[in-house]
Design a protein around this motif. Structure first.
Motif, PDB file in Angstrom:
ATOM      1  N   ASP A 101       0.823  -1.205   0.000  1.00  0.00           N
ATOM      2  CA  ASP A 101       0.000   0.000   0.000  1.00  0.00           C
ATOM      3  C   ASP A 101       0.866   1.268   0.000  1.00  0.00           C
ATOM      4  OD1 ASP A 101       0.915   0.398   2.560  1.00  0.00           O
ATOM      5  OD2 ASP A 101      -0.978  -0.027   3.550  1.00  0.00           O
ATOM      6  N   LYS A 102       0.238   2.365  -0.302  1.00  0.00           N
ATOM      7  CA  LYS A 102       0.943   3.641  -0.448  1.00  0.00           C
ATOM      8  C   LYS A 102       1.629   4.077   0.839  1.00  0.00           C
ATOM      9  CE  LYS A 102       0.287   5.281  -4.703  1.00  0.00           C
ATOM     10  NZ  LYS A 102       1.405   5.720  -5.561  1.00  0.00           N
ATOM     11  N   ALA A 103       1.016   3.749   1.976  1.00  0.00           N
ATOM     12  CA  ALA A 103       1.588   4.186   3.257  1.00  0.00           C
ATOM     13  C   ALA A 103       2.967   3.569   3.469  1.00  0.00           C
ATOM     14  CB  ALA A 103       0.649   3.810   4.403  1.00  0.00           C
ATOM     15  N   ASN A 104       3.120   2.289   3.159  1.00  0.00           N
ATOM     16  CA  ASN A 104       4.419   1.637   3.322  1.00  0.00           C
ATOM     17  C   ASN A 104       5.445   2.206   2.349  1.00  0.00           C
ATOM     18  OD1 ASN A 104       4.246  -0.107   5.479  1.00  0.00           O
ATOM     19  ND2 ASN A 104       3.408  -1.780   4.289  1.00  0.00           N
ATOM     20  N   LYS A 105       5.020   2.429   1.120  1.00  0.00           N
ATOM     21  CA  LYS A 105       5.948   2.992   0.134  1.00  0.00           C
ATOM     22  C   LYS A 105       6.381   4.397   0.552  1.00  0.00           C
ATOM     23  CE  LYS A 105       4.199   0.330  -3.790  1.00  0.00           C
ATOM     24  NZ  LYS A 105       3.551   0.377  -5.117  1.00  0.00           N
ATOM     25  N   ARG A 106       5.445   5.165   1.064  1.00  0.00           N
ATOM     26  CA  ARG A 106       5.782   6.519   1.501  1.00  0.00           C
ATOM     27  C   ARG A 106       6.730   6.475   2.707  1.00  0.00           C
ATOM     28  NH1 ARG A 106       4.112  11.776  -0.189  1.00  0.00           N
ATOM     29  NH2 ARG A 106       5.543  13.093   0.979  1.00  0.00           N
ATOM     30  N   LYS A 107       6.519   5.501   3.602  1.00  0.00           N
ATOM     31  CA  LYS A 107       7.397   5.376   4.765  1.00  0.00           C
ATOM     32  C   LYS A 107       8.829   5.104   4.335  1.00  0.00           C
ATOM     33  CE  LYS A 107       8.168   2.557   8.899  1.00  0.00           C
ATOM     34  NZ  LYS A 107       7.704   1.377   9.669  1.00  0.00           N
ATOM     35  N   VAL A 108       9.012   4.210   3.366  1.00  0.00           N
ATOM     36  CA  VAL A 108      10.355   3.875   2.890  1.00  0.00           C
ATOM     37  C   VAL A 108      11.004   5.083   2.224  1.00  0.00           C
ATOM     38  CG1 VAL A 108      11.659   2.475   1.242  1.00  0.00           C
ATOM     39  CG2 VAL A 108       9.907   1.416   2.665  1.00  0.00           C
ATOM     40  N   VAL A 109      10.257   5.771   1.370  1.00  0.00           N
ATOM     41  CA  VAL A 109      10.860   6.909   0.665  1.00  0.00           C
ATOM     42  C   VAL A 109      11.179   8.040   1.644  1.00  0.00           C
ATOM     43  CG1 VAL A 109       8.844   8.311   0.001  1.00  0.00           C
ATOM     44  CG2 VAL A 109      10.769   8.100  -1.550  1.00  0.00           C
ATOM     45  N   GLU A 110      10.394   8.192   2.711  1.00  0.00           N
ATOM     46  CA  GLU A 110      10.701   9.216   3.716  1.00  0.00           C
ATOM     47  C   GLU A 110      12.004   8.887   4.447  1.00  0.00           C
ATOM     48  OE1 GLU A 110       9.367  12.067   4.211  1.00  0.00           O
ATOM     49  OE2 GLU A 110       7.656  11.857   2.863  1.00  0.00           O
ATOM     50  N   GLU A 111      12.241   7.598   4.709  1.00  0.00           N
ATOM     51  CA  GLU A 111      13.510   7.200   5.324  1.00  0.00           C
ATOM     52  C   GLU A 111      14.682   7.538   4.410  1.00  0.00           C
ATOM     53  OE1 GLU A 111      13.032   3.066   6.067  1.00  0.00           O
ATOM     54  OE2 GLU A 111      11.706   3.339   7.795  1.00  0.00           O
ATOM     55  N   MET A 112      14.508   7.301   3.120  1.00  0.00           N
ATOM     56  CA  MET A 112      15.567   7.610   2.160  1.00  0.00           C
ATOM     57  C   MET A 112      15.791   9.122   2.073  1.00  0.00           C
ATOM     58  SD  MET A 112      14.595   4.881  -0.855  1.00  0.00           S
ATOM     59  CE  MET A 112      16.157   5.057  -1.737  1.00  0.00           C
ATOM     60  N   ILE A 113      14.728   9.889   2.170  1.00  0.00           N
ATOM     61  CA  ILE A 113      14.852  11.352   2.151  1.00  0.00           C
ATOM     62  C   ILE A 113      15.649  11.825   3.362  1.00  0.00           C
ATOM     63  CG2 ILE A 113      13.532  13.492   2.442  1.00  0.00           C
ATOM     64  CD1 ILE A 113      11.352  12.182   0.672  1.00  0.00           C
ATOM     65  N   ASP A 114      15.383  11.236   4.526  1.00  0.00           N
ATOM     66  CA  ASP A 114      16.129  11.619   5.732  1.00  0.00           C
ATOM     67  C   ASP A 114      17.632  11.400   5.541  1.00  0.00           C
ATOM     68  OD1 ASP A 114      13.800  12.328   6.975  1.00  0.00           O
ATOM     69  OD2 ASP A 114      13.633  10.512   8.194  1.00  0.00           O
ATOM     70  N   VAL A 115      18.003  10.300   4.882  1.00  0.00           N
ATOM     71  CA  VAL A 115      19.419  10.031   4.615  1.00  0.00           C
ATOM     72  C   VAL A 115      20.007  11.112   3.719  1.00  0.00           C
ATOM     73  CG1 VAL A 115      21.025   8.432   3.502  1.00  0.00           C
ATOM     74  CG2 VAL A 115      19.208   7.552   4.967  1.00  0.00           C
ATOM     75  N   ARG A 116      19.260  11.501   2.692  1.00  0.00           N
ATOM     76  CA  ARG A 116      19.744  12.542   1.781  1.00  0.00           C
ATOM     77  C   ARG A 116      19.865  13.891   2.493  1.00  0.00           C
ATOM     78  NH1 ARG A 116      19.857   8.463  -1.150  1.00  0.00           N
ATOM     79  NH2 ARG A 116      19.980   8.565  -3.427  1.00  0.00           N
ATOM     80  N   GLY A 634      18.889  11.094  22.875  1.00  0.00           N
ATOM     81  CA  GLY A 634      19.732  11.446  21.735  1.00  0.00           C
ATOM     82  C   GLY A 634      19.053  11.153  20.414  1.00  0.00           C
ATOM     83  N   ASN A 635      18.357  10.012  20.338  1.00  0.00           N
ATOM     84  CA  ASN A 635      17.612   9.686  19.112  1.00  0.00           C
ATOM     85  C   ASN A 635      16.514  10.707  18.855  1.00  0.00           C
ATOM     86  OD1 ASN A 635      18.969   7.345  18.196  1.00  0.00           O
ATOM     87  ND2 ASN A 635      17.954   6.113  19.761  1.00  0.00           N
ATOM     88  N   ASP A 636      15.866  11.168  19.913  1.00  0.00           N
ATOM     89  CA  ASP A 636      14.848  12.221  19.757  1.00  0.00           C
ATOM     90  C   ASP A 636      15.488  13.500  19.208  1.00  0.00           C
ATOM     91  OD1 ASP A 636      12.909  10.534  20.721  1.00  0.00           O
ATOM     92  OD2 ASP A 636      12.976  11.310  22.767  1.00  0.00           O
ATOM     93  N   ASP A 637      16.707  13.803  19.682  1.00  0.00           N
ATOM     94  CA  ASP A 637      17.411  14.993  19.181  1.00  0.00           C
ATOM     95  C   ASP A 637      17.737  14.855  17.697  1.00  0.00           C
ATOM     96  OD1 ASP A 637      17.315  16.114  21.681  1.00  0.00           O
ATOM     97  OD2 ASP A 637      19.340  15.495  22.253  1.00  0.00           O
ATOM     98  N   VAL A 638      18.142  13.641  17.297  1.00  0.00           N
ATOM     99  CA  VAL A 638      18.441  13.411  15.874  1.00  0.00           C
ATOM    100  C   VAL A 638      17.188  13.615  15.034  1.00  0.00           C
ATOM    101  CG1 VAL A 638      19.152  11.697  14.173  1.00  0.00           C
ATOM    102  CG2 VAL A 638      20.372  11.865  16.339  1.00  0.00           C
ATOM    103  N   ASN A 639      16.061  13.065  15.496  1.00  0.00           N
ATOM    104  CA  ASN A 639      14.806  13.233  14.752  1.00  0.00           C
ATOM    105  C   ASN A 639      14.425  14.704  14.668  1.00  0.00           C
ATOM    106  OD1 ASN A 639      14.527  10.470  14.380  1.00  0.00           O
ATOM    107  ND2 ASN A 639      13.383  10.188  16.279  1.00  0.00           N
ATOM    108  N   ALA A 640      14.623  15.433  15.764  1.00  0.00           N
ATOM    109  CA  ALA A 640      14.306  16.868  15.749  1.00  0.00           C
ATOM    110  C   ALA A 640      15.225  17.608  14.775  1.00  0.00           C
ATOM    111  CB  ALA A 640      14.450  17.443  17.155  1.00  0.00           C
ATOM    112  N   LEU A 641      16.502  17.223  14.735  1.00  0.00           N
ATOM    113  CA  LEU A 641      17.437  17.847  13.794  1.00  0.00           C
ATOM    114  C   LEU A 641      17.010  17.610  12.356  1.00  0.00           C
ATOM    115  CD1 LEU A 641      20.178  19.157  13.007  1.00  0.00           C
ATOM    116  CD2 LEU A 641      21.181  16.868  13.187  1.00  0.00           C
ATOM    117  N   VAL A 642      16.661  16.365  12.049  1.00  0.00           N
ATOM    118  CA  VAL A 642      16.248  16.038  10.677  1.00  0.00           C
ATOM    119  C   VAL A 642      15.011  16.831  10.291  1.00  0.00           C
ATOM    120  CG1 VAL A 642      15.370  14.201   9.185  1.00  0.00           C
ATOM    121  CG2 VAL A 642      17.306  13.747  10.694  1.00  0.00           C
ATOM    122  N   GLN A 643      14.039  16.920  11.207  1.00  0.00           N
ATOM    123  CA  GLN A 643      12.822  17.673  10.898  1.00  0.00           C
ATOM    124  C   GLN A 643      13.126  19.154  10.680  1.00  0.00           C
ATOM    125  OE1 GLN A 643       9.954  16.181  10.180  1.00  0.00           O
ATOM    126  NE2 GLN A 643      11.137  14.311  10.561  1.00  0.00           N
ATOM    127  N   ALA A 644      14.044  19.710  11.478  1.00  0.00           N
ATOM    128  CA  ALA A 644      14.418  21.116  11.303  1.00  0.00           C
ATOM    129  C   ALA A 644      15.121  21.324   9.963  1.00  0.00           C
ATOM    130  CB  ALA A 644      15.316  21.559  12.454  1.00  0.00           C
TER     131      ALA A 644
END
Length: 658
Positions: A101-116, A634-644
């Motif tokens: 489904d689209k939700a899973n595909k979107r989840k994967v592509v969002e992870e790849m975007i975070d790496v970029r 620390g993981n929460d800080d990383v997520n906050a950094l990525v979102q910023a």
């Protein structure tokens, strides 16, 4: 008339109008003209240049932005990895159709975007990774080791066997990028912390115990009451998914498996020719045991900084060349390379293409015991010491003959596979609605599959995601034509054609009436059991003792004083429910109920809550728990950094290409 037209369009007024019309074309029309292409990316991350953070995104300023694209093939690789991981975790409960489904595909592509996003951040921050750090990471990879130690020859062979193949320099650049990209997130995770009050509060919570009494009501009695026609119709209409027959196909297919092809064994003449052509593979490369001292200076530093760094390096080099000089002690005192400084500048055994070109050229021009430098690289100025040399060695033909024979056989089998597949495809193109003639032309058999249901995993080649996608694609289903070869693995492919197709449909009520009636009766029984449990708890709320109410219903009470959190009694879900209800008020127990997977109902009361005792927690346990909380923060800080960071960038996802 043409002369009049020319006069009308050659004046200053016409020129002004033409100039005004050019402006919108410059910002819109030309962009479309210049960027016309068959885009294959599924997501794109664009960041403004570091020297103009507020740069607008309109063209032509957009050309100054840094761009990272995620192409469809890379996305598909990530998605298949996620699918395999989910399949391993879920086992038989894995639903391939739901996973698509689209939700899973979107989840994967969002992870790849975070790496970029993190990669662009590292580039903009100018993060540099030393050669020693890259070497340490590579040497820690088990695939590059022999008997637990890094082996240069094994390293090069492993890279050559990768798909796609990478040279040592390419692989080292990949490692360098990964280390740079992960540096700040790693430091954030390691710098996370938890206060003593947080640790105390959560230890009390996790160590909490509760006094609990519960009963397990038996499975509901079967309902045997009459079911009206209107009730049957209403249930059928409100539960269409329960009576769905999924889409299915029957396939014709021709499988080309290279492992079954038998090429003629190669003779010694062919093997010797291969040996001569590939001699470089059978040479153990020359290795040099090196140490260095780095005087770091940024590549874009001004002339004064460069000159000062070079002068310092020259001074260090002169000290290193003095009779009796201790290079390792000098490196520990002077080197700016944090990765090798404490080891006395030791870089280990170095082969060609492992270091930057200037460093490599200097090292391999030295004699054992020499000190060279300063040598300039992107990291600064190096003073190099050559401690030992291992000469290269040619492996004789006799020693590698069996290896050459196996490789030649594999190459011949691959050639045969390509020839058979190519001929099969040529024949299919001549008659795409039949596989019989094409299979006969290459001496293969047309086989017919069992009925394949969309989303099911039947095993064998039909479990391959690419086969599943092709089998249910609109082109093959509607046209009845054969597919292109679908790769199942190395030298293994299949061509399929949909011989029979049954679309998804809802079974008629006349066929599933018995199942509907059974479902209605199960639902009635479950609701009756839940109502009985609720009524029993209402009696307790009215003031009757829990044990007395249970006895009146002929139920055995299980008394669990000081039940710990997480104790799976009667199961894990029930324990979680018992710890989810509010703490009991004075003289009034907290009540609750839960339907177990088998239909039984657990009714319970919590009479007392005992917070965790901090004195029972050892210092070692407390330290471990504090570390876990810190890493979580620390993981929460990383997520906050990525979102910023994402908010400062422009991210585009092509939903239609997922």
């Amino acid at each position: 008339m043409l002369q009049k037209l020319r006069e009308k369009t050659s004046g200053w007024i016409a020129g002004t109008i033409l100039g005004l019309l050019t402006i919108p074309f410059a910002f819109f029309g030309m962009e479309q003209y210049m960027t016309q292409s068959n885009a294959t990316w599924v997501a794109k991350v664009e960041a403004p240049p570091t020297w103009w953070r507020s740069a607008p995104h309109w063209w032509p300023v957009r050309m100054l932005w840094d761009v990272e694209e995620i192409d469809s093939s890379e996305f598909r690789t990530w998605f298949e990895q996620a699918r395999q991981q989910q399949r391993n975790e879920a086992g038989d409960a894995f639903d391939p159709r739901a996973f698509e489904d689209k939700a899973n595909k979107r989840k994967v592509v969002e992870e790849m975007i975070d790496v970029r996003v993190l990669r662009l951040m590292a580039e903009h921050a100018g993060i540099a990774v030393s050669d020693a750090q890259v070497r340490a990471m590579i040497e820690s990879v088990p695939a590059f080791q022999v008997d637990g130690k890094f082996n240069p020859q094994q390293y090069q062979l492993a890279l050559a066997s990768q798909v796609p193949q990478r040279s040592p320099r390419q692989f080292e650049q990949l490692i360098r990028e990964d280390l740079a990209q992960g540096l700040i997130p790693k430091q954030l995770v390691e710098s996370g912390f938890a206060t003593e009050s947080e640790v105390d509060r959560l230890l009390r919570l996790f160590g909490e115990k509760r006094d609990v009494e519960f009963v397990v009501m038996p499975q509901p009695e079967p309902d045997t009451g009459a079911v009206e026609a209107a009730e049957i119709q209403a249930w059928y209409d409100s539960h269409p998914g329960d009576y769905r027959v999924p889409e299915s196909v029957v396939l014709e297919y021709v499988e080309v498996d290279g492992s079954t092809l038998q090429p003629t064994p190669a003779d010694d003449a062919v093997l010797r020719q291969r040996y001569e052509q590939e001699q470089a593979r059978f040479v153990e490369p020359e290795q040099r045991l090196a140490s260095h001292i780095l005087v770091r200076v940024d590549a874009d530093a001004d002339e004064k900084a460069q000159a000062e760094a070079k002068a310092r390096a020259e001074k260090i080099a002169a000290q290193a060349r003095e009779p009796g000089a201790d290079f390792a002690a000098l490196a520990r005192a002077e080197s700016d390379d944090t990765g090798s400084k404490e080891a006395g500048g030791d870089l280990g055994w170095v082969t060609r293409e492992m270091m930057e070109k200037p460093f490599e050229d200097a090292l391999f021009a030295m004699q054992q015991g020499d000190v060279a430098g300063p040598v300039k690289t992107a990291f600064g100025w190096h003073v190099i010491q050559l401690r030992m040399v291992k000469e290269g060695r040619q492996t004789p033909f006799a020693q590698v003959r069996e290896q050459l024979l196996a490789e030649q056989e594999a190459a011949d089998r691959e050639r045969m596979f390509n020839e058979v597949t190519g001929k099969l495809v040529d024949q299919v193109y001549r008659n795409p609605t039949s596989l019989a003639e094409a299979a006969a032309a290459v001496g293969l058999e047309v086989k017919t599959s069992d009925r394949l249901v969309r989303g099911a995993v039947p095993g064998g080649l039909f479990s391959n995601p690419a086969v599943q996608r092709a089998a249910f694609s609109d082109v093959l289903v509607q046209d009845g034509t054969a597919s292109d070869p679908i790769e199942l693995g190395p030298n293994h492919a299949v061509v399929i054609r949909v011989a029979e197709h049954q679309p998804e449909q809802i079974e008629p009520l006349a066929q599933v009436g018995g199942r509907v009636i059974a479902a209605i009766r199960r639902d009635r029984a479950a609701k009756a059991a839940e109502a009985a449990a609720a009524a029993m708890l209402d009696e307790v709320r009215a003031g009757k003792p829990f044990a007395e109410v249970a006895a009146a219903h002929q139920l055995a009470v299980t008394n669990m004083p000081q039940m710990p959190r997480g104790m799976p009694l009667p199961d894990a879900r029930a324990n979680k429910a018992m710890f989810a209800v509010a703490a009991p008020a004075e003289g009034k127990p907290s009540l609750g109920k839960l339907v177990l997977d088998d239909g039984r109902i657990v009714a319970f009361q919590v009479t007392k809550v005992i917070p965790g005792d901090l004195s029972e927690v050892s210092e070692e346990q407390r330290a471990t728990f504090r570390q876990q909380l810190g890493r979580s923060a620390g993981n929460d800080d990383v997520n906050a950094l990525v979102q910023a960071l994402r908010k400062r960038m422009r991210i585009t996802v092509a939903e239609d290409r997922l």
